[in-house]
Design a protein around this motif. Structure first.
Motif, PDB file in Angstrom:
ATOM      1  N   UNK A 196       1.289   7.367   6.857  1.00  0.00           N
ATOM      2  CA  UNK A 196      -0.696   6.859   6.401  1.00  0.00           C
ATOM      3  C   UNK A 196      -0.507   7.028   5.343  1.00  0.00           C
ATOM      4  N   UNK A 197      -0.878   7.379   4.403  1.00  0.00           N
ATOM      5  CA  UNK A 197      -0.813   7.660   2.819  1.00  0.00           C
ATOM      6  C   UNK A 197      -0.570   6.489   2.669  1.00  0.00           C
ATOM      7  N   UNK A 198      -1.641   5.846   1.716  1.00  0.00           N
ATOM      8  CA  UNK A 198      -1.206   4.193   1.508  1.00  0.00           C
ATOM      9  C   UNK A 198      -1.043   4.919  -0.629  1.00  0.00           C
ATOM     10  N   UNK A 199      -1.648   5.283  -0.761  1.00  0.00           N
ATOM     11  CA  UNK A 199      -1.634   5.600  -2.599  1.00  0.00           C
ATOM     12  C   UNK A 199       0.288   6.509  -2.464  1.00  0.00           C
ATOM     13  N   UNK A 200       1.194   5.753  -3.895  1.00  0.00           N
ATOM     14  CA  UNK A 200       2.370   6.614  -3.613  1.00  0.00           C
ATOM     15  C   UNK A 200       2.787   6.339  -2.549  1.00  0.00           C
ATOM     16  N   UNK A 201       2.853   4.956  -2.273  1.00  0.00           N
ATOM     17  CA  UNK A 201       3.952   4.421  -1.574  1.00  0.00           C
ATOM     18  C   UNK A 201       5.831   5.358  -1.298  1.00  0.00           C
ATOM     19  N   UNK A 202       6.086   4.744  -2.510  1.00  0.00           N
ATOM     20  CA  UNK A 202       7.861   4.582  -2.869  1.00  0.00           C
ATOM     21  C   UNK A 202       7.630   6.305  -2.880  1.00  0.00           C
ATOM     22  N   UNK A 203       6.927   7.301  -3.515  1.00  0.00           N
ATOM     23  CA  UNK A 203       7.557   9.299  -3.348  1.00  0.00           C
ATOM     24  C   UNK A 203       6.845   9.268  -1.423  1.00  0.00           C
TER      25      UNK A 203
END
Length: 135
Positions: A110-117
């Motif tokens: 669900x995390x939208x920010x910092x997607x690559x990490x």
């Protein structure tokens, strides 16, 4: 080997728990954010400052931007889930440990920010979900 992220600032990996019985003699920097830990003249561990900064998939360079606070929290949770004693509870099918595993998986997806990490952490956690939580 013990691995933890106290305060999300430093990942410390020690040879064994007995290292904690006495103070370290030295912390020797060997690369940016990386140090060897010395006790009684021997290397007994290593540390990495700001480990969330270095999360990446494959052999890609880490993103130079600052990790999101959610990524830092999830890194700590993921490390707890894959190290003793929690990983043993996961493998044994303990309901509370499996609930934590599923919650971490859901939060990473669900995390939208910092997607690559988040994707780098998700690769690790998704394997545990597949192996243990979907029985």
């Amino acid at each position: 080997m013990l691995c933890r992220t106290p305060g999300d600032a430093v990942l410390t990996c020690l040879r064994d728990l007995e290292v904690l019985d006495e103070p370290l003699e030295a912390r020797i920097g060997i690369a940016p954010d990386v140090a060897l830990l010395v006790q009684h003249g021997a290397v007994v561990g290593r540390s990495l400052s700001d480990p969330a900064r270095y999360l990446t998939t494959g052999y890609t360079d880490p993103d130079p931007s600052t990790p999101a606070p959610a990524t830092r929290r999830l890194l700590t949770e993921c490390l707890d889930l894959v190290t003793t004693p929690v990983v043993e509870d996961v493998a044994d099918g303990e309901p509370a440990a499996l609930a934590r595993l599923r919650a971490a998986d859901t939060a990473l997806r669900a995390q939208r920010e910092d997607r690559h990490r988040a994707d780098a952490l998700l690769q690790l956690i998704a394997t545990y979900v597949e192996d243990y939580a979907n029985r």
